[in-house]
Write a protein that holds these residues in place. Sequence first.
Motif, PDB file in Angstrom:
ATOM      1  N   GLY A   1       0.870  -1.168   0.000  1.00 34.99           N
ATOM      2  CA  GLY A   1       0.000   0.000   0.000  1.00 34.99           C
ATOM      3  C   GLY A   1       0.909   1.221   0.000  1.00 34.99           C
ATOM      4  O   GLY A   1       2.134   1.086  -0.064  1.00 34.99           O
ATOM      5  N   ALA A   2       0.309   2.388   0.080  1.00 35.11           N
ATOM      6  CA  ALA A   2       1.107   3.620   0.168  1.00 35.11           C
ATOM      7  C   ALA A   2       0.581   4.432   1.348  1.00 35.11           C
ATOM      8  O   ALA A   2      -0.590   4.302   1.729  1.00 35.11           O
ATOM      9  N   GLY A   3       1.449   5.237   1.909  1.00 31.87           N
ATOM     10  CA  GLY A   3       1.033   6.149   2.981  1.00 31.87           C
ATOM     11  C   GLY A   3       0.342   5.436   4.130  1.00 31.87           C
ATOM     12  O   GLY A   3       0.761   4.369   4.577  1.00 31.87           O
TER      13      GLY A   3
ATOM     14  N   ALA B   1      -4.170  -2.387  -0.198  1.00 29.59           N
ATOM     15  CA  ALA B   1      -5.200  -1.452   0.279  1.00 29.59           C
ATOM     16  C   ALA B   1      -4.938  -0.110  -0.388  1.00 29.59           C
ATOM     17  O   ALA B   1      -3.828   0.428  -0.301  1.00 29.59           O
ATOM     18  N   SER B   2      -5.943   0.393  -1.075  1.00 31.35           N
ATOM     19  CA  SER B   2      -5.835   1.704  -1.715  1.00 31.35           C
ATOM     20  C   SER B   2      -7.230   2.291  -1.831  1.00 31.35           C
ATOM     21  O   SER B   2      -8.074   1.747  -2.561  1.00 31.35           O
ATOM     22  N   ALA B   3      -7.468   3.384  -1.120  1.00 33.37           N
ATOM     23  CA  ALA B   3      -8.799   4.002  -1.182  1.00 33.37           C
ATOM     24  C   ALA B   3      -9.152   4.348  -2.621  1.00 33.37           C
ATOM     25  O   ALA B   3     -10.215   3.989  -3.114  1.00 33.37           O
ATOM     26  N   SER B   4      -8.228   5.009  -3.304  1.00 35.44           N
ATOM     27  CA  SER B   4      -8.501   5.449  -4.683  1.00 35.44           C
ATOM     28  C   SER B   4      -8.442   4.296  -5.678  1.00 35.44           C
ATOM     29  O   SER B   4      -9.135   4.319  -6.696  1.00 35.44           O
ATOM     30  N   GLY B   5      -7.602   3.321  -5.386  1.00 39.77           N
ATOM     31  CA  GLY B   5      -7.363   2.234  -6.350  1.00 39.77           C
ATOM     32  C   GLY B   5      -6.591   2.720  -7.558  1.00 39.77           C
ATOM     33  O   GLY B   5      -6.522   2.043  -8.585  1.00 39.77           O
ATOM     34  N   GLU B   6      -5.996   3.913  -7.453  1.00 37.88           N
ATOM     35  CA  GLU B   6      -5.301   4.509  -8.607  1.00 37.88           C
ATOM     36  C   GLU B   6      -3.874   4.931  -8.256  1.00 37.88           C
ATOM     37  O   GLU B   6      -3.257   5.672  -9.031  1.00 37.88           O
TER      38      GLU B   6
ATOM     39  N   GLY C   1      -9.159  13.472   4.506  1.00 36.12           N
ATOM     40  CA  GLY C   1      -8.402  12.590   3.600  1.00 36.12           C
ATOM     41  C   GLY C   1      -9.022  11.214   3.485  1.00 36.12           C
ATOM     42  O   GLY C   1     -10.241  11.062   3.406  1.00 36.12           O
ATOM     43  N   GLY C   2      -8.153  10.217   3.509  1.00 35.10           N
ATOM     44  CA  GLY C   2      -8.637   8.832   3.394  1.00 35.10           C
ATOM     45  C   GLY C   2      -8.790   8.157   4.748  1.00 35.10           C
ATOM     46  O   GLY C   2      -8.801   6.922   4.834  1.00 35.10           O
ATOM     47  N   SER C   3      -8.910   8.946   5.816  1.00 38.81           N
ATOM     48  CA  SER C   3      -8.895   8.382   7.179  1.00 38.81           C
ATOM     49  C   SER C   3      -9.954   7.313   7.418  1.00 38.81           C
ATOM     50  O   SER C   3      -9.678   6.286   8.040  1.00 38.81           O
TER      51      SER C   3
HETATM   52  O1  LIG Z   1      -1.633   8.395   3.146  1.00 38.78           O
HETATM   53  C1  LIG Z   1      -2.734   8.392   2.664  1.00 38.78           C
HETATM   54  C2  LIG Z   1      -3.798   9.312   3.232  1.00 38.78           C
HETATM   55  O2  LIG Z   1      -5.084   8.984   2.859  1.00 38.78           O
HETATM   56  C3  LIG Z   1      -3.645  10.721   2.896  1.00 38.78           C
HETATM   57  O3  LIG Z   1      -4.781  11.418   3.401  1.00 38.78           O
HETATM   58  C4  LIG Z   1      -3.104   7.407   1.598  1.00 38.78           C
HETATM   59  O4  LIG Z   1      -3.240   6.166   2.243  1.00 38.78           O
HETATM   60  C5  LIG Z   1      -2.018   7.317   0.520  1.00 38.78           C
HETATM   61  O5  LIG Z   1      -1.863   8.567  -0.077  1.00 38.78           O
HETATM   62  C6  LIG Z   1      -2.349   6.247  -0.517  1.00 38.78           C
HETATM   63  O6  LIG Z   1      -3.570   6.545  -1.185  1.00 38.78           O
HETATM   64  P1  LIG Z   1      -4.549   5.404  -1.609  1.00 38.78           P
HETATM   65  O7  LIG Z   1      -3.735   4.419  -2.401  1.00 38.78           O
HETATM   66  O8  LIG Z   1      -5.604   6.060  -2.437  1.00 38.78           O
HETATM   67  O9  LIG Z   1      -5.097   4.773  -0.343  1.00 38.78           O
END
Ligand SMILES: O=C([C@H](O)CO)[C@H](O)[C@H](O)COP(=O)(O)O
Length: 187
Positions: free
Chosen positions: A43-45, A85-90, A149-151
């Motif tokens: 995942g990221a972030g 796991a990626s909220a945006s999937g992008e 954000g994506g919280s």
């Molecule tokens: O770190 C994130 C956070 O939502 C920023 O508000 C995200 O998890 C990160 O940027 C990855 O994004 P997604 O792949 O869309 O989950």
Amino acid sequence: METKEVAYMAAMELAAALRSIDQKQIDQLVVSIKQARRIFVSGAGRSLLMLKGLAMRLMHLGYEVYVVGEVTTPAFLPEDLLILASASGETSSLINTANKASEIGGKIISMTVFPDSTLAKLSSGVIRIPAYTDKLPASEENQKGILPGGSMFEEAVLLLADSLIVELALEQKIPTDRAFEKHANLE
Ligand SMILES: O=C([C@H](O)CO)[C@H](O)[C@H](O)COP(=O)(O)O
């Protein structure tokens, strides 16, 4: 609004989001975890932080689990499972990872807000989490809540992951106090 009131409202939104996840999609992940030779998470972030939590708990239960990008993580093979796991999937780094895993032939299960996202389309299975990401415009599918954000997505991933662990531990008849025997002792 007081902080604890925000927290309460967030907890209510989180409960509603978790309740509307399709149980069949969760079951597919549970079966895939049990069948996989090894499990990789990526995942990221903050989405990655949540999956690191899942990786630790799976390790506690005796699974061989790796975090993509760590220097000790080995090659992904066709009999392995990749959990994303990626909220945006992008997120581009994840699309790259999913493309490679798909070429190799392993199974990919993605958690995302968008079941039609690029990442979802590259996956063998998807868990649609009805939450929000500020990376894409608000819509019926992407409903803004009280958290930034994506919280909400990230917290749903964490709670879903911990709940999977309860199910897996019960099935394996592993009391959770025994599972923690494997927890890092050099901390
Ligand atoms: O770190 C994130 C956070 O939502 C920023 O508000 C995200 O998890 C990160 O940027 C990855 O994004 P997604 O792949 O869309 O989950």
